[in-house]
Design a protein around this motif. Structure first.
Motif: not given
Length: 336
Positions: A242, A253, A298-301
């Motif tokens: 994303r 996103e 940082e977005n956990k992807d």
């Protein structure tokens, strides 16, 4: 286009479960089509229908301009090589190879000459009197190939032929198969669940999913230009990430595909460019000359990046390092 094998609108169900769903593809004369797919997608059923071992519910099979749906299996002149070799354990190598010729009442003189040619072609000289149990797995599969070729088939079908062998022998046999195919000019359909195998053996590769062909083409086209979501994720390694839309007002996103080789990672030095992301190196896998790095953004992807061993050492990367991540190329996720 010199189409030799044509499969048209093929459908097949077993106990109300649809295995093939309006399947269509063509194979050109003297070429190898590799059908690549996971277990249960219908690959083996397709070969068995082409060979005449089972009957389709609907659709047509054409070979060399002739429809062969109602032709008995023993009259189709199609060779078949199975994963488990299917050799006769009580027969020696010579008798296994000449079995199909005996059934066809070919004279002993011709049988003997043909067996000698095939044993030489398959590098099996000196093993004529051995039983299958006295051979290695690779040797047994060579005998199975020789037996299939002995009847001089119009078409050769191979169902996961190297699946039971170790990696080194598999690589050797598939390279030998490619050379053999070019020498003989025989048309082949090669079924496998192994992408490396399909890409190396096939002149074209068909990606199969749930009884249908998702995409067919050259290996490079399938890798670089996947037409469906399934092909994008199935062929090679693909990160689905994303990314923020480049709009200072919008916080939306977009979902994109990124190949591991299209990612550059380096240690975070306190600032990053606007086209970079931040992440943490959670682990890495040593693959000889290549390192596979797993990064948590940082977005956990989670993404996988590939870099050379030299680059990895030069960058002095360690687990837990904070990273700057630059994506050099991405593709919009196709529909389907």
């Amino acid at each position: 286009m010199n189409t030799f094998l044509s499969v048209k609108n093929l459908s097949k169900s077993f106990y109300k479960e649809k295995v093939l769903d309006n399947l269509n593809f063509e194979v050109q004369r003297g070429k190898i089509l590799a059908i690549l797919g996971s277990s249960g997608c219908g690959k083996s059923t397709t070969l068995r229908i082409i060979s005449g071992l089972i009957k389709q519910d609907s659709g047509q099979v054409w070979l060399n301009g002739n429809r062969i749906d109602n032709t008995p299996a023993n009259k189709r002149n199609i060779g078949f090589v199975f994963q488990n070799y299917s050799l006769f354990p009580y027969m020696n190598v010579r008798k296994n190879v000449e079995f199909g010729m005996r059934i066809r009442r070919i004279t002993p003189e011709i049988r003997c000459k043909k067996v000698e040619e095939l044993l030489s072609l398959m590098h099996l000289e000196g093993l004529e009197k051995r039983k299958p149990g006295q051979l290695s797995g690779g040797q047994q599969q060579r005998v199975a190939l020789a037996r299939a070729l002995a009847i001089e088939p119009k078409l050769l079908l191979l169902d996961e032929p190297f699946g039971a062998l170790d990696a080194k022998i598999r690589r050797k046999l598939r390279r030998d198969l490619k050379v053999l195919q070019k020498e003989l000019g025989i048309t082949m359909v090669f079924v496998t669940h192994d992408q490396e195998e399909a890409f190396e053996v096939g002149d074209q590769v068909a990606i199969m999913n749930d009884g249908r062909i998702e995409q067919i083409g050259l290996p490079r086209d399938l890798y670089d230009n996947p037409k469906t979501n399934f092909v994008a994720k199935f062929v090679g390694n693909m990160n689905v990430l994303r990314l923020p839309i480049q709009n200072p007002i919008s916080k939306k996103e977009r979902e994109v595909m990124v190949r591991p080789e299209d990612i550059i990672i380096k240690k975070y030095r306190g600032e990053k460019n606007s086209n970079e992301l931040c992440g943490v190196l959670t682990s890495y896998i040593f693959l000889g000359p290549i390192i596979e790095a797993i990064v948590l953004l940082e977005n956990k992807d989670v993404l996988v990046a590939l870099l050379s061993k030299h680059q990895f050492i030069k960058k002095a990367l360690r687990r837990g390092d904070k990273l700057s991540v630059k994506i050099t190329k991405y593709r919009t996720l196709p529909k389907g």
